[in-house]
Design a protein around this motif. Structure first.
Motif, short mmCIF file in Angstrom:
data_model
loop_
_atom_site.label_atom_id
_atom_site.label_comp_id
_atom_site.label_asym_id
_atom_site.label_seq_id
_atom_site.Cartn_x
_atom_site.Cartn_y
_atom_site.Cartn_z
N ARG A 4 0.85 -1.00 -0.11
CA ARG A 4 0.11 -0.08 0.27
C ARG A 4 0.45 1.75 0.25
N ARG A 5 1.62 1.31 0.81
CA ARG A 5 2.23 2.27 0.66
C ARG A 5 3.59 2.41 -0.40
N ALA A 6 4.00 1.70 -1.09
CA ALA A 6 4.73 2.07 -2.49
C ALA A 6 3.67 2.31 -3.12
N ALA A 7 2.75 1.63 -3.64
CA ALA A 7 1.74 2.09 -4.61
C ALA A 7 1.55 3.65 -4.13
N ALA A 8 1.04 3.87 -3.09
CA ALA A 8 0.76 5.50 -2.87
C ALA A 8 1.80 6.80 -3.10
N ARG A 9 3.20 5.84 -2.55
CA ARG A 9 4.67 6.75 -2.65
C ARG A 9 4.41 7.39 -4.38
N GLU A 10 4.26 5.59 -5.13
CA GLU A 10 4.65 6.04 -6.57
C GLU A 10 3.62 7.00 -7.10
N LEU A 11 2.24 6.71 -6.79
CA LEU A 11 1.37 8.11 -7.15
C LEU A 11 1.65 9.55 -6.78
N LEU A 12 2.23 9.40 -5.40
CA LEU A 12 2.24 10.67 -5.11
C LEU A 12 3.98 11.59 -5.70
N GLU A 13 4.70 10.37 -5.70
CA GLU A 13 6.75 10.96 -6.74
C GLU A 13 5.91 11.10 -7.98
N ARG A 14 4.67 10.14 -8.72
CA ARG A 14 4.91 11.07 -10.43
C ARG A 14 4.43 12.04 -10.20
N GLY A 15 2.61 12.63 -9.40
CA GLY A 15 2.13 13.69 -9.36
C GLY A 15 2.90 15.32 -8.79
N VAL A 16 4.00 14.48 -7.07
CA VAL A 16 4.83 15.70 -6.85
C VAL A 16 6.08 15.30 -7.62
N PRO A 17 6.63 17.27 -8.33
CA PRO A 17 8.07 17.14 -9.57
C PRO A 17 8.81 17.23 -7.87
N GLY A 18 9.72 16.64 -7.69
CA GLY A 18 10.53 16.69 -5.98
C GLY A 18 10.70 16.27 -4.95
N LEU A 19 9.96 14.98 -4.86
CA LEU A 19 8.98 14.58 -3.87
C LEU A 19 9.63 12.87 -3.25
N VAL A 20 10.13 13.18 -4.76
CA VAL A 20 11.17 11.41 -4.40
C VAL A 20 12.63 11.80 -3.26
N GLY A 21 12.29 10.29 -2.03
CA GLY A 21 13.29 9.99 -1.12
C GLY A 21 12.91 10.76 0.06
N ARG A 22 11.64 11.86 -0.07
CA ARG A 22 11.34 13.25 1.24
C ARG A 22 10.71 12.73 1.81
N ARG A 23 10.39 13.07 3.03
CA ARG A 23 9.38 13.01 3.60
C ARG A 23 7.92 13.62 3.23
N ALA A 24 6.67 13.29 3.27
CA ALA A 24 5.11 13.93 3.01
C ALA A 24 4.92 14.25 4.29
N LEU A 25 4.28 15.43 4.17
CA LEU A 25 3.44 15.90 5.23
C LEU A 25 2.43 16.10 4.53
N LEU A 26 1.28 16.22 4.44
CA LEU A 26 -0.39 16.62 4.18
C LEU A 26 -1.30 17.38 4.68
N TYR A 27 -1.50 18.84 4.37
CA TYR A 27 -2.06 19.47 5.45
C TYR A 27 -3.78 19.08 4.17
#
Length: 417
Positions: free
Chosen positions: A217-240
């Motif tokens: 689940r985490r891998a799939a979610a990270r793949e979606l996020l990193e595909r849609g958000v430039p510069g996110l790869v390898g960085r911690r994600a905080l969501l507001y």
């Protein structure tokens, strides 16, 4: 970011439009009074487009009943393109074809209101109101804000008319699935439904939160996020993710000084703050940097598939808190307007119960909480415990099969109709 046309929607405008449309409702009721409903035709619609619970239910119904015709009613050209790309049968909801499909369907599924499909052709249908989140804030007839008519509030007959319109409309709902027993009385009250129509079958929209392994689940979610958000790869994600405030601006927008502090914190921790405004929300999120990214639904349409890729959620009264709690990760509650919001919109649950008695008034408090979580292992354990307690309160079914349960129940209802 200027508000979109959708963001300018308010309860007052929507309710005034309902009253203005009464002649069309009457005409539609007459046209459908003797219509024959086809149990082998199901129609779907959603105010948020082809996503969320309605799309999950459509896919489950296709697997359960392959011979049933499943049609999506679109509201704009973008939705039509999305329907074509998914290979779906579709029509424009406000067209004559949309009216005829809605008038003929044995099952109609919506996620917000009857306007998700052709609202004037619903008489006699088995209606599934999937809703779009487990409610922390009061809904429909339970909320003074939801019944607002703006300047027309001065006229008692208008207030009585809109309240009765809500009640008469929602009484037509055949099934409203919820995630746990916690929400049954709230939905019964808000939609004026008997308990047998509000079923703890789980929410189809949340199935993605429970399918597969935690690592998957985490891998799939990270793949979606990193595909849609430039510069996110390898960085911690905080969501507001703030909730909607009926056309009022988000009081949680950081000040200039707080934006600078957010940037400094993200630099020090190699984090990115993702801001996901409510699709109907209003807020000025004009600050841009490599540490702050806006991810509105136009960029990433669905929230649920993203949540396992988020390291910490920051929210207020949004149902996303219940959804995210299943990850076990920390939730920081930011409620600068709690007293005002509770008195105007209203809350079903005691906020101290939901939050564990801890919420912040501004972004300085949020950043203090983040720094404390980083520095104190015991604080992280307490945060995980609060998330687990919230998940236990909010979710009975954790097998990822809620859409299948709902589809099966709807098929049984149409057989009895």
């Amino acid at each position: 970011m200027p508000p979109s046309p959708a963001a300018r929607f308010t309860f007052a405008r929507g309710n005034a439009a309902k009253l203005a449309s009464l002649p069309r409702y009457l005409t539609g009721n007459l046209r459908t009074r003797f219509a024959t409903r086809d149990p082998r035709l199901w129609v779907f619609g959603s105010a948020f487009g082809l996503s969320d619970g309605a799309l999950a239910l459509l896919r489950a119904a296709r697997r359960l009943e392959p011979s049933v015709r499943l049609a999506w009613l679109v509201g704009n050209p973008d939705e039509a393109r999305r329907a074509r790309s998914l290979g779906l049968d579709w029509a424009a909801k406000d067209s004559s074809e949309g009216f005829e499909l809605t008038a003929s369907a044995g099952v109609v599924a919506v996620t917000h209101g009857f306007g998700d499909v052709n609202r004037y052709a619903l008489r006699g249908a088995t209606i599934a109101q999937l809703w779009h989140g487990s409610p922390m804030k009061k809904l429909h007839a339970d909320s003074p804000a939801a019944l607002s008519l703006g300047p027309l509030n001065r006229f008692p007959p208008a207030r009585r008319l809109i309240r009765e319109a809500y009640r008469r409309g929602t009484r037509r709902i055949s099934l409203l699935p919820v995630a746990s027993e916690t929400f049954v009385p709230f939905m019964c009250s808000a939609f004026d439904l008997p308990r047998e129509r509000v079923r703890v079958l789980g929410e189809p929209r949340t199935d993605v939160l429970f399918r597969g392994s935690v690592a998957g689940r985490r891998a799939a979610a990270r793949e979606l996020l990193e595909r849609g958000v430039p510069g996110l790869v390898g960085r911690r994600a905080l969501l507001y993710a703030p909730t909607w405030r009926d056309g009022e601006p988000d009081p949680g927008v950081p000040t200039d000084r707080q934006w600078r502090r957010i940037d400094a914190y993200c630099t020090a921790t190699d984090s990115v703050l993702l801001i996901r405004p409510h699709p109907l929300g209003v807020g000025s999120y004009g600050h841009t940097s490599r540490h702050v990214r806006l991810i509105p639904p136009t960029v990433l349409p669905e929230s649920m598939p993203l949540l396992w890729g988020i390291d910490t959620l920051i929210t207020d009264y949004s149902s996303m808190a219940f959804d995210y709690s299943v990850t076990g990760n920390p939730i920081i509650f930011l409620a600068p307007d709690l007293e005002h919001y509770a008195s105007t919109r209203g809350l079903y649950l005691d906020y101290a119960t939901v939050t564990g008695g801890r919420w912040r008034q501004d972004w300085d408090g949020v950043l203090d909480a983040l720094e404390n979580l980083d520095a104190d292992a015991a604080a992280r354990e307490r945060a995980a415990g609060r998330s687990a307690a919230l998940a236990a309160l909010a979710h009975r079914h954790t097998d990822g099969r809620s859409a299948k349960r709902v589809a099966k129940h709807l098929a049984e209802l149409t057989l009895r109709a």
